[in-house]
Scaffold this active site. Sequence first.
Site, PDB file in Angstrom:
ATOM      1  N   THR A   1     -72.266 -18.097 -41.546  1.00  0.00           N
ATOM      2  CA  THR A   1     -73.466 -18.220 -42.328  1.00  0.00           C
ATOM      3  C   THR A   1     -74.631 -18.274 -41.369  1.00  0.00           C
ATOM      4  OG1 THR A   1     -74.457 -19.552 -44.047  1.00  0.00           O
ATOM      5  CG2 THR A   1     -73.402 -20.736 -42.277  1.00  0.00           C
TER       6      THR A   1
ATOM      7  N   CYS B   1     -77.682  -9.459 -39.458  1.00  0.00           N
ATOM      8  CA  CYS B   1     -76.316  -9.996 -39.483  1.00  0.00           C
ATOM      9  C   CYS B   1     -75.641  -9.655 -40.807  1.00  0.00           C
ATOM     10  CB  CYS B   1     -76.350 -11.514 -39.291  1.00  0.00           C
ATOM     11  SG  CYS B   1     -74.726 -12.292 -39.369  1.00  0.00           S
TER      12      CYS B   1
ATOM     13  N   THR C   1     -74.772 -12.575 -43.282  1.00  0.00           N
ATOM     14  CA  THR C   1     -75.882 -13.365 -43.783  1.00  0.00           C
ATOM     15  C   THR C   1     -76.575 -12.574 -44.882  1.00  0.00           C
ATOM     16  OG1 THR C   1     -76.202 -14.345 -41.595  1.00  0.00           O
ATOM     17  CG2 THR C   1     -78.056 -14.507 -43.120  1.00  0.00           C
TER      18      THR C   1
ATOM     19  N   LYS D   1     -75.169 -24.209 -48.864  1.00  0.00           N
ATOM     20  CA  LYS D   1     -74.756 -24.770 -47.576  1.00  0.00           C
ATOM     21  C   LYS D   1     -75.790 -25.726 -47.005  1.00  0.00           C
ATOM     22  CE  LYS D   1     -72.888 -20.240 -46.956  1.00  0.00           C
ATOM     23  NZ  LYS D   1     -73.117 -18.982 -46.273  1.00  0.00           N
TER      24      LYS D   1
ATOM     25  N   SER E   1     -73.258 -17.427 -37.821  1.00  0.00           N
ATOM     26  CA  SER E   1     -73.147 -16.055 -37.320  1.00  0.00           C
ATOM     27  C   SER E   1     -74.485 -15.373 -37.119  1.00  0.00           C
ATOM     28  CB  SER E   1     -72.276 -15.223 -38.263  1.00  0.00           C
ATOM     29  OG  SER E   1     -72.823 -15.237 -39.569  1.00  0.00           O
TER      30      SER E   1
ATOM     31  N   GLY F   1     -77.587 -28.917 -43.145  1.00  0.00           N
ATOM     32  CA  GLY F   1     -76.935 -27.657 -43.437  1.00  0.00           C
ATOM     33  C   GLY F   1     -75.716 -27.522 -42.551  1.00  0.00           C
TER      34      GLY F   1
END
Length: 184
Positions: A14, A172, A175, A46, A137, A58
């Site tokens: 994430t 990403c 994401t 999250k 990530s 988070g």
Amino acid sequence: MNDVASSQGIWHGTTILTVRKGGRVVIAGDGQVTLGATVIKANARKVRSVGKGDVIGGFAGATADAFTLFERLESKLEQYPGQLTRACVELAKDWRTDRYLRRLEAMMAVADKDVSLLLSGSGDVLEPEGGIIAIGSGGNYALAAARALIDVDGLDAEAIARKAMDIAADICVYTNHNLVIEKL
């Protein structure tokens, strides 16, 4: 700790971003959860308020592990009210020494009105320079974008977090643009 192994493949992470500017702090997180090359969920939450609402946090990593850590953090905040750093240090000690907690695969970014901290399973409790933390990530993309935007006049912490997360989501593949934002 961007990827977590599962029995069916790799859970990719994430992006969680904390930005502190002008007396405000914001934590933003995207909503995407993937297993291998498949998006499992696009609107996961999250980022959340912790304790009595005076701490936000988070996580990146395994969801069940993160919820366990949030519960432990809330317990530490009850023991050490108004002392986020102390509560996080005590949590990190437990995380390193407790046989069960040692196996947890997650990282956390937490903040209160005074401090932003990164917590990891290796015992780290780090306060970033410049008031920016990014994990997951897409963390490095969000971190670079937020650092580039932090000194731009007219952008507050939330505007910086939104723009940096948009940039991370554009780069990403793990994401997305479904943001959850908590602020103090």
